[in-house]
Motif scaffolding. Structure first.
Motif, mmCIF file in Angstrom:
data_model
loop_
_atom_site.group_PDB
_atom_site.id
_atom_site.type_symbol
_atom_site.label_atom_id
_atom_site.label_comp_id
_atom_site.label_asym_id
_atom_site.label_seq_id
_atom_site.Cartn_x
_atom_site.Cartn_y
_atom_site.Cartn_z
ATOM 1 N N ILE A 93 0.836 -1.210 0.000
ATOM 2 C CA ILE A 93 0.000 0.000 0.000
ATOM 3 C C ILE A 93 0.864 1.251 0.000
ATOM 4 O O ILE A 93 0.550 2.242 -0.691
ATOM 5 N N LEU A 94 1.956 1.229 0.740
ATOM 6 C CA LEU A 94 2.852 2.394 0.778
ATOM 7 C C LEU A 94 3.450 2.657 -0.599
ATOM 8 O O LEU A 94 3.549 3.814 -1.034
ATOM 9 N N GLN A 95 3.817 1.590 -1.306
ATOM 10 C CA GLN A 95 4.390 1.744 -2.642
ATOM 11 C C GLN A 95 3.372 2.282 -3.628
ATOM 12 O O GLN A 95 3.678 3.129 -4.476
ATOM 13 N N ASN A 96 2.121 1.800 -3.507
ATOM 14 C CA ASN A 96 1.070 2.295 -4.395
ATOM 15 C C ASN A 96 0.735 3.758 -4.109
ATOM 16 O O ASN A 96 0.474 4.537 -5.032
ATOM 17 N N LYS A 97 0.727 4.121 -2.829
ATOM 18 C CA LYS A 97 0.400 5.487 -2.442
ATOM 19 C C LYS A 97 1.517 6.456 -2.808
ATOM 20 O O LYS A 97 1.261 7.586 -3.253
ATOM 21 N N CYS A 98 2.755 6.009 -2.604
ATOM 22 C CA CYS A 98 3.920 6.871 -2.829
ATOM 23 C C CYS A 98 4.928 6.106 -3.693
ATOM 24 O O CYS A 98 5.913 5.549 -3.170
ATOM 25 N N PRO A 99 4.699 6.023 -5.001
ATOM 26 C CA PRO A 99 5.526 5.175 -5.869
ATOM 27 C C PRO A 99 7.000 5.589 -5.923
ATOM 28 O O PRO A 99 7.861 4.761 -6.240
ATOM 29 N N HIS A 100 7.300 6.814 -5.599
ATOM 30 C CA HIS A 100 8.691 7.271 -5.674
ATOM 31 C C HIS A 100 9.389 7.234 -4.299
ATOM 32 O O HIS A 100 10.540 7.661 -4.195
ATOM 33 N N ALA A 101 8.689 6.749 -3.293
ATOM 34 C CA ALA A 101 9.276 6.722 -1.945
ATOM 35 C C ALA A 101 10.289 5.594 -1.825
ATOM 36 O O ALA A 101 10.166 4.542 -2.464
ATOM 37 N N ASP A 102 11.310 5.815 -0.991
ATOM 38 C CA ASP A 102 12.300 4.781 -0.667
ATOM 39 C C ASP A 102 11.760 3.980 0.513
ATOM 40 O O ASP A 102 11.816 4.417 1.664
ATOM 41 N N ILE A 103 11.208 2.799 0.241
ATOM 42 C CA ILE A 103 10.538 1.993 1.265
ATOM 43 C C ILE A 103 11.497 1.639 2.401
ATOM 44 O O ILE A 103 11.138 1.723 3.581
ATOM 45 N N LEU A 104 12.721 1.254 2.045
ATOM 46 C CA LEU A 104 13.694 0.871 3.076
ATOM 47 C C LEU A 104 14.053 2.058 3.954
ATOM 48 O O LEU A 104 14.234 1.919 5.169
#
Length: 466
Positions: A93-104
């Motif tokens: 969900i975080l990736q879909n909401k913020c596709p350019h975010a660095d998840i790690l």
């Protein structure tokens, strides 16, 4: 307000409940207290609760709290048959909401979105609420053992209707005006407390009769004291009790005695929290009952003798500040390492009087106090307890916080006690004797409280009807 652990199976139902209220625009503020893993070594790449917390904080910062809440509901919508949130669902969900975010960078060990992670667990502990999950409406907890989340939904709506009716009446009566904050108005009510403690709220106390008979005994005369009955033992302890008070000439309608071994850390912590309460209390005075754990001698009562000597030589501000110093673990460690107790006296205190009393006070008073604890209160050596106007609660299994003392004072300081204090205050005696009299009368009246039984009345059948 929902107190939940995000990584538990029950959480899905509570998120669905909050989602129902939010998307149906029910006029209700929804709050969450997340009880998370407080281990600093755990990060959001392995723990779903920590991952949710960091993702929530990131989305709130980037957008707002509403978007963060909606994203959280989407995470739990991803939860299928296993019903427990996983790190992968948070990442998705975080990736879909913020596709350019660095998840790690957001979830990993060096995340800057981990702030206040421990505050939920700390606040939950301080509230005194029972096992998770917990749900509160305007601070009033629901009994979740008796209902599921669907029933909780109905209970919340019912509470809302009742609150609306009450607020409308208050508006009509003029107690709520345009400038009044409804939340502040509700939180200022007399039945609102900062902590719930089942020991204080639900335990039936033991009542002490503090009225003395014709028998008298000195507090240090252990031999005579040992032959007294429970009432006379209690009366002797009360007669010779010394108190921390706010001022000399003011009556204290609530008398608190804390019972502990003050030469162990748990006893000093109890004293420290009681003194914190005394800083803000206008109704209480504080007395000390010593219940040593080990064999009583000068070596095993180093701190306790310091406390007693301070009571015998100082009062009010100087007494409170020195006792608080003695209750700190750093002070105790220094004393046990060889520092003298008197080195911790404030400059303005009477060092000579204290030192003389400390060196001559002896240990007999600790023996009589310990015998009182064993014979009257049925405590084992070292077990802690608390007495409020003759009502004994103990042994204490958990730490008492400052808020617990406030709760106990609030319960004790009832309308009837105020009436008693008002009558006693008009008598010609000093403030200590007035406070003693209020304590004894309140304890006696509480122990004699009438508890009428409830009866079922069978009415005769009516033969004639209209």
């Amino acid at each position: 307000v929902l107190f939940i652990d995000p990584a538990q199976e029950y959480t899905l139902d509570f998120i669905n409940l909050a989602e129902f209220f939010y998307f149906n625009e029910i006029p209700l503020r929804i709050g969450f207290v997340f009880i998370l893993n407080v281990d600093n070594e755990v990060d959001g790449t392995t723990d779903a609760g920590v991952a949710l917390w960091r993702a929530f904080n990131y989305i709130e910062e980037k957008y707002d709290v509403s978007e963060a809440f909606i994203s959280m509901t989407h995470m739990y919508q991803e939860v299928k048959g296993h019903r427990i949130l996983t790190v992968d669902e948070v990442k998705s969900i975080l990736q879909n909401k913020c596709p350019h975010a660095d998840i790690l960078d957001i979830l990993g060990i060096h995340s800057k979105y981990d702030g206040r992670r421990m505050e939920g667990a700390t606040f939950y502990k301080m509230t005194g609420l029972g096992p998770l999950p917990q749900a509160l409406y305007n601070g009033e907890p629901f009994d979740l053992k008796e209902m599921n989340t669907e029933e909780l939904k109905g209970a919340v709506l019912e509470k809302m209707v009742g609150t609306f009716v009450d607020l409308q009446r208050d508006v009509f009566m003029g107690t709520i005006r345009d400038e009044t904050s409804a939340i502040d108005f509700l939180m200022d009510k007399s039945n609102v407390v900062s902590r719930l403690n089942s020991l204080i709220l639900q335990t039936e106390p033991q009542y002490l009769n503090l009225l003395s008979s014709s028998v008298t005994a000195d507090i240090e005369d252990f031999s005579t004291f040992s032959f007294l009955d429970s009432q006379d033992k209690s009366a002797v302890i009360a007669k010779h009790m010394h108190y921390v008070t706010q001022e000399d000439a003011v009556i204290s309608p609530v008398t608190l005695w804390i019972i502990a071994d003050f030469d162990v850390p748990s006893g000093r912590k109890l004293l420290f929290n009681a003194l914190k309460h005394m800083e803000t209390s206008f109704h209480s005075r504080l007395g000390i009952v010593y219940n040593p754990t080990s064999k009583i001698n000068e070596e095993s009562t180093v701190i306790s003798r310091g406390i007693l000597a301070a009571f015998l030589t100082h009062k009010n501000k100087h007494l409170r500040s020195f006792l608080r110093r003695l209750a700190e673990e750093e002070t105790a460690e220094a004393i046990y390492s060889g520092d003298k107790v008197q080195t911790f006296l404030a400059v303005e205190m009477d060092k000579n009087a204290f030192e003389k009393k400390y060196n001559t006070v002896g240990v007999n008073i600790f023996r009589t106090h310990q015998l009182f604890c064993q014979d009257v209160l049925k405590l084992r050596p070292g077990e802690p307890g608390i007495i409020s106007n003759g009502k004994f609660l103990g042994p204490l299994s958990d730490e008492l916080y400052q808020e617990d003392f406030h709760l106990l004072e609030k319960i004790t300081f009832s309308n009837s006690l105020q009436n008693i204090a008002g009558i006693v205050e008009s008598m010609d005696m000093n403030s200590k004797h007035m406070s003693d009299l209020v304590m004894k009368i309140d304890g006696l009246m509480s122990s004699l409280a009438v508890r009428a039984s409830r009866y079922d009345v069978t009415l005769l059948k009516e033969n004639l009807r209209i």
